[in-house]
Design a protein around this motif. Sequence first.
Motif, short mmCIF file in Angstrom:
data_model
loop_
_atom_site.label_atom_id
_atom_site.label_comp_id
_atom_site.label_asym_id
_atom_site.label_seq_id
_atom_site.Cartn_x
_atom_site.Cartn_y
_atom_site.Cartn_z
N VAL A 175 0.86 -1.18 0.00
CA VAL A 175 0.00 0.00 0.00
C VAL A 175 0.90 1.23 0.00
O VAL A 175 1.81 1.34 0.83
CB VAL A 175 -0.93 0.03 1.23
N ILE A 176 0.65 2.11 -0.95
CA ILE A 176 1.46 3.33 -1.06
C ILE A 176 0.58 4.50 -0.65
O ILE A 176 -0.46 4.76 -1.27
CB ILE A 176 1.94 3.51 -2.52
N HIS A 177 1.01 5.22 0.40
CA HIS A 177 0.19 6.33 0.87
C HIS A 177 1.04 7.60 0.98
O HIS A 177 2.20 7.54 1.40
CB HIS A 177 -0.45 5.97 2.22
N ARG A 178 0.43 8.72 0.66
CA ARG A 178 1.20 9.96 0.60
C ARG A 178 1.49 10.57 1.97
O ARG A 178 2.27 11.51 2.06
CB ARG A 178 0.47 10.99 -0.27
N ARG A 197 0.74 -10.49 4.39
CA ARG A 197 0.96 -10.32 2.95
C ARG A 197 1.05 -8.84 2.56
O ARG A 197 1.29 -8.52 1.39
CB ARG A 197 -0.19 -10.97 2.17
N VAL A 198 0.79 -7.96 3.54
CA VAL A 198 0.74 -6.52 3.21
C VAL A 198 1.93 -5.77 3.79
O VAL A 198 2.34 -5.98 4.92
CB VAL A 198 -0.56 -5.88 3.78
N ASN A 199 2.43 -4.86 2.96
CA ASN A 199 3.53 -3.99 3.38
C ASN A 199 3.06 -2.56 3.06
O ASN A 199 2.41 -2.34 2.04
CB ASN A 199 4.75 -4.41 2.54
N VAL A 200 3.38 -1.59 3.93
CA VAL A 200 2.94 -0.21 3.66
C VAL A 200 4.14 0.68 3.40
O VAL A 200 5.12 0.64 4.15
CB VAL A 200 2.13 0.37 4.85
N LEU A 201 4.06 1.46 2.33
CA LEU A 201 5.08 2.48 2.08
C LEU A 201 4.46 3.83 2.44
O LEU A 201 3.55 4.31 1.75
CB LEU A 201 5.48 2.49 0.60
N TRP A 202 4.94 4.41 3.54
CA TRP A 202 4.38 5.70 3.98
C TRP A 202 5.07 6.86 3.25
O TRP A 202 6.20 6.74 2.80
CB TRP A 202 4.60 5.90 5.49
#
Length: 323
Positions: A175-178, A197-202
């Motif tokens: 998940v890519i979030h601004r 299974r989920v990785n977040v790019l802050w």
Amino acid sequence: MTTHKTRMLIIGSGPAGLSAAIYGARAGMEPIVVQGLQPGGQLTITTDVENYPGFADVVQGPWLMEQMQKQAEHVGTRMMWDTITEVDLANGSPFVAKGDSGDEYVGDVLVIATGAAAKWLGVPGEQELGGKGVSACATCDGFFYRGKKVAVIGGGNTAVEEALYLTNHSPDVTVIHRRDSFRAEKILQDRLFANERVNVLWNKAVERFMPAENGTLGHLELVDTVTGEKSTLEVDGAFVAIGHAPSTELFAGKLEMDASGYLKVEPGTPKTAIPGVFACGDVMDHTYRQAVTAAGTGCMAALDAERFLAEKDFAEKEAVAAE
Ligand code: FAD
Ligand code: NAP
């Protein structure tokens, strides 16, 4: 060209339009619903719906909308496979709308329930790679990425739900979030953070969608929104989930809108500035945008439409009697 006349013309077949139809039909207004390109509305592109009252167990969005449509038809609604391309509101009731099919619809009242449609980032490569790796609907296209690496862009309920849904197919969902926090509901965030299974790019924004050698999506070019640092992320699929914009192009210059394009209504009512024209659901609701609130305002539109027609009929009878 056929002209379809009705007491109550409804544009849109999501929860707002169909709820207006159910109430309108039961009040004897013999509604016509013009369904548009997405019969059943936004809930038809989701899976689990667990916050629409009345169901103890989770229901599926397409099933829920099928039930609403059947209920509307059962009480006397006519459903039309058509999309409205033009409306004439200038002369007051009755209102005339033209369909893509060439047919014309004439309604003594008009209920606008055109909802909202997915927003796009508007960055290079997004349009060109649409259908070749870039999508705005995980439930529609997620299946194509079985076992592959995917990204979801956004931080609201839709983005988090899309990401969770994609874990059914993909072992690697980013998940890519601004920003550095989500606006999604806590219950959804908790589920997301618990999913391995989920990785977040802050603090990351997508600057460009880049093709692979075979012409489908290959990688994303990212920028850190805090440091400005550039990076890339290899993915097979990217799902843009950054919200929805109201579908109000038809009414430009004809009805008042706010700065984001939502139709303006008299506060606490579905009444637009034109007597006999009502707006309900996501098309006039910047704040709540839920199926249950759409259904609620659809009901309000039908009740106000009924009152409008009763007053109009009374005034016309009085005028005839006075002649
Ligand atoms: P919509 O559902 O947007 O329907 C609009 C209708 O207007 C469509 O039928 C379309 O075809 C029609 N239309 C548009 N233009 C025209 C035209 N020119 N002519 C004719 N027809 C036209 N809410 C919840 O409460 N619970 C959830 O779990 C939930 N999950 C969601 C998941 C996703 C992925 C998304 C995108 C939204 C979700 N929502 C959820 C929000 C919910 O779907 C919306 O709030 C609701 O559908 C709004 O209903 P509506 O009737 O106003 O509009
Ligand atoms: P939303 O709540 O408006 O969230 C949009 C997200 O996308 C935000 O996180 C926003 O970032 C980000 N974003 C917006 N423009 C962007 C851009 N140009 N670049 C990068 N990121 C961008 O939209 P939504 O998630 O689609 O939800 C819409 C409505 O439907 C909401 O009312 C929601 O509650 C409802 N809904 C409900 C459910 C449910 O009840 N289960 C499920 C789905 C949707 P910022 O946070 O920085 O603004």
